[in-house]
Design an enzyme around this catalytic site. Sequence first.
Site, PDB file in Angstrom:
ATOM      1  N   ASP A 203      10.157  -4.245  -7.404  1.00 19.74           N
ATOM      2  CA  ASP A 203       9.530  -2.984  -7.004  1.00 19.74           C
ATOM      3  C   ASP A 203       8.170  -2.848  -7.690  1.00 19.74           C
ATOM      4  OD1 ASP A 203      10.242  -0.166  -5.691  1.00 19.74           O
ATOM      5  OD2 ASP A 203       9.206   0.212  -7.583  1.00 19.74           O
ATOM      6  N   ILE A 204       7.156  -2.440  -6.930  1.00 15.32           N
ATOM      7  CA  ILE A 204       5.817  -2.250  -7.501  1.00 15.32           C
ATOM      8  C   ILE A 204       5.798  -0.970  -8.332  1.00 15.32           C
ATOM      9  CG2 ILE A 204       3.368  -1.936  -6.977  1.00 15.32           C
ATOM     10  CD1 ILE A 204       3.835  -3.382  -4.348  1.00 15.32           C
ATOM     11  N   ASN A 211      -1.319   4.985  -3.434  1.00 12.76           N
ATOM     12  CA  ASN A 211      -1.529   5.686  -2.165  1.00 12.76           C
ATOM     13  C   ASN A 211      -2.213   7.039  -2.366  1.00 12.76           C
ATOM     14  OD1 ASN A 211      -0.463   3.761  -0.406  1.00 12.76           O
ATOM     15  ND2 ASN A 211       1.631   4.508  -0.649  1.00 12.76           N
ATOM     16  N   ASP A 220      -1.516  -0.394   1.785  1.00 12.91           N
ATOM     17  CA  ASP A 220      -1.098  -1.453   2.715  1.00 12.91           C
ATOM     18  C   ASP A 220      -1.725  -2.789   2.330  1.00 12.91           C
ATOM     19  OD1 ASP A 220       0.391   0.353   4.122  1.00 12.91           O
ATOM     20  OD2 ASP A 220      -1.011   0.540   5.799  1.00 12.91           O
ATOM     21  N   GLU A 246       7.717  -0.282  -1.029  1.00 15.24           N
ATOM     22  CA  GLU A 246       7.127  -1.213  -1.987  1.00 15.24           C
ATOM     23  C   GLU A 246       8.185  -2.083  -2.664  1.00 15.24           C
ATOM     24  OE1 GLU A 246       7.770   2.690  -4.300  1.00 15.24           O
ATOM     25  OE2 GLU A 246       7.442   2.005  -2.251  1.00 15.24           O
TER      26      GLU A 246
END
Length: 329
Positions: A203-204, A211, A220, A246
């Site tokens: 997971d980021i 965002n 994106d 993500e």
Amino acid sequence: MDGSILVVGGNDFQATILDRLETLPACDVDVASTPKEAQHLIQAQQPDVLILQASLVGNLDLCRQLKQQTSLAWIYCILIADQPETQSEEIVPGWNWELACRTAALEGGADAFLLLALQELEDLQSKTGWKLQNHLLQTQIRTGIARVQIYRNMMRTNDLLSAIALSDPLTELSNRRALDWELPRQIQNARHRTTPLSLLVLDIDYFKSVNDTYGHLTGDRLLQLLSARLRHNLRFQDTPFRYGGEEFVIVLSNTNLEEAEGVAHRLNNLIGKQPFAIDANLALPVTVSIGVATLQPTDDANGVSLINRADQNLLKAKTSGRNQVVAAE
């Protein structure tokens, strides 16, 4: 007209058919003398059209078996009977030789049945009949090749649609639907071969802030760049998926927990040490948290418990400060 033809019959039958096909353009023609020999060629070459000598023992069974196999039933089968000198002779009242042969051929799965003379006679009537038979045979072959080409095009379209359905359009990784199909297969293979199987959930960190700060287009682009970095740094046996948002899942075949943890640490370092160049004016430093789990005998066949365990380890990594790897059985 491009196409491939396999002729199965005795020497005289082969010579007759090859002679009749001389004027058929752009077709590759191969021959087999027995159904057993033909089976090997069919599996290896998968011809468009199969021309079978009706009187050769085993040919009708070959046609029947072929039509029962989903992977080969599309091959166009033409069963050819040697034309007797007298077709109208009835062995018993009401019995017609040609009708009986045609019925047996179609019941055996043949797509077409033809009567052909093996030799061209000298009289004018026979020569005219020979030409008409040639025309009919070549028409059937053209029909068969056209049908097979339609089938092949349809299969290519289906393959393309399947690939689209199983691919994430943004990252070009396989998507969650693909994982739902692939993971059970990997689990089955691992258990059948008694080899280990591990899984990473990645997971980021703080992706929402990317965002919120730079906009979704930047988010994106970051997902695309990170996916590319994953693809280029995974081993041959590792399969990445975009699980959603993500979050990514990486299936590590033939990999035990210790090895999987090593892969996770390597990916964590590769992602964290070099910022991602979004454009010429923006490079974002990014870290990831990774949860690791290895397949256990008690895990279900679909991999739900395996994913949940890796996901729980991911949660521990994020609540413990992020930018780290947590692994457990």
